[in-house]
Design an enzyme around this catalytic site. Structure first.
Site, PDB file in Angstrom:
ATOM      1  CB  CYS A 161     -13.443 -20.688   8.738  1.00 25.23           C
ATOM      2  SG  CYS A 161     -12.485 -22.139   8.226  1.00 25.23           S
TER       3      CYS A 161
ATOM      4  NE  ARG B 220      -3.587 -17.014   6.372  1.00 29.23           N
ATOM      5  CZ  ARG B 220      -2.648 -17.557   5.605  1.00 29.23           C
ATOM      6  NH1 ARG B 220      -3.000 -18.210   4.489  1.00 29.23           N
ATOM      7  NH2 ARG B 220      -1.379 -17.469   5.928  1.00 29.23           N
TER       8      ARG B 220
ATOM      9  CE1 TYR C 267      -3.712  -2.403  -0.070  1.00 31.03           C
ATOM     10  CE2 TYR C 267      -2.625  -3.442   1.799  1.00 31.03           C
ATOM     11  CZ  TYR C 267      -3.576  -3.471   0.799  1.00 31.03           C
ATOM     12  OH  TYR C 267      -4.386  -4.570   0.662  1.00 31.03           O
TER      13      TYR C 267
ATOM     14  CB  CYS D  98      -5.994 -21.962  10.089  1.00 31.05           C
ATOM     15  SG  CYS D  98      -5.763 -21.013   8.569  1.00 31.05           S
TER      16      CYS D  98
ATOM     17  CB  CYS E 127      -7.786 -23.042   1.987  1.00 33.69           C
ATOM     18  SG  CYS E 127      -9.204 -22.428   2.945  1.00 33.69           S
TER      19      CYS E 127
END
Length: 351
Positions: free
Chosen positions: A338, A298, A148, A320, A323
């Site tokens: 999820c 995640r 960014y 987790c 993916c």
């Protein structure tokens, strides 16, 4: 760690689903929640349904979010950002960046920022931080990673300026130092200000580990309260920030070696992020003195109560599977959850 949820209003306002997302994390035992990035100016809005912090009218909603988290005993930090050329949202205006270099991940062709643009951006960050403090956030995090705007300034690939903001790393980092100083002037010396910065861009032409270390060392000397060490940009492909197939402990903590180099060079706490799944991996890094805090994204999307589970004695690795379908859900379904375990979780709740 900060995760775009795609659940704010189109005008940047806090919504009930977003409040509930962070409320669940607080209930689940997370020590400090860092929100998904909030834009400091509409021209820097990187994603649709992104949280905003560019207008005083947004402060009541932000305060609502803060109060909900604190009611559950949690703490919360607002991450503030400018998307630069790496925006995936049509603001109606040409994107701005350090230089007029085509952005590789989005294909955007930005306008080079003028000195007045830079001065205004510094002021925008400072005002966003002021709003964060007014709303009651426990800290504010400057987003200078992942490609960014502030990350683009650090990269010699995207920053080809020939003035005081381009060239050697001392110049490419100038805007970050000015942002930090302007924020500090607005929020005072006691308010926690942290930064997320890349250890490297991993694209062969961007920010190097050596330059990252220099910037971090300077920020530490200036009084930054903590550095969250990340890495990668979307253009780096498999070495982007949210890497896939983190399925064994040896693949976790993929910025750990960079943290080992940085930690002895700074005076402030180091927050390690990147593929953390096993509490043993984090304990080892802590014992070795590699990091002071650990940041997860995640694993907490699939298990908001993960920290409480570990606390209870169930130290099984986070479920987790890396993916990244949760990110797809945020884009396509306007909610962060999820996908991999959604059916199993639904059946479990039903009985």
């Amino acid at each position: 760690s900060a995760t775009w949820a795609g659940m704010a209003g189109e005008d940047g306002r806090v919504t009930e689903p977003l409040v509930e997302l962070y409320r669940d994390l607080a209930r689940g035992g997370v020590g400090l929640i860092i929100t998904g990035y909030a834009y400091v100016t509409k021209r820097g809005k990187a994603s649709p349904r992104m949280l905003g912090c560019d207008d005083d009218a947004l402060v009541p909603g932000l305060r609502w979010l803060v109060e909900a988290v604190k009611h559950e005993g949690g703490k919360i930090c607002l991450q503030i950002a400018h998307g630069g050329a790496q925006i995936m949202y049509d603001t109606g205006l040409p994107p701005r960046a350090p230089s007029a270099v085509k952005e590789r991940a989005t294909g955007n062709e930005p306008h080079e920022m003028t000195l007045e643009d830079i001065r205004q951006t510094v002021a925008d960050f400072a005002e966003a931080a002021r709003r964060a403090k007014e709303a009651g956030f426990d800290a504010v995090e400057i987003h200078a990673a992942h490609g960014y705007l502030l990350s683009e300034f650090l990269s010699p690939y995207s920053n080809r300026r020939t003035d005081a903001y381009g060239g050697p790393i001392e110049n490419r980092a100038r805007i970050i130092f000015e942002v930090y100083q302007a924020i500090r002037a607005r929020v005072g010396g006691d308010y926690p200000v942290i930064i997320k910065i890349n250890s490297a861009d991993f694209d062969e032409v961007g920010l190097t580990p050596g330059d990252s270390l220099w910037v971090s060392r300077e920020l530490s000397s200036m009084g930054i309260n903590a550095i969250e060490l990340s890495g990668g940009i979307p253009a780096a492909g498999e070495l982007s920030p949210a890497r896939e197939k983190i399925n064994t402990p040896d693949k976790e903590a993929y910025f750990k070696n960079h943290a080992k180099e940085l930690k002895p060079e700074i005076k402030c706490p180091l927050v390690l992020v990147g593929g953390l799944r096993s509490i043993e991996v984090m304990e080892e890094a802590f014992t070795e003195g590699v990091a002071d805090f650990f940041s997860l994204a995640r694993p907490l999307i699939t298990e908001p109560g993960l920290i409480n589970r570990w606390r209870s004695g169930n130290r099984k690795r986070a479920r987790c599977i890396s993916c990244n379908k949760c990110i797809t859900a945020a884009v396509e379904e306007h909610r962060l959850y999820c996908v991999a375990f959604a059916k199993k979780d639904r059946q479990s709740k039903e009985g």
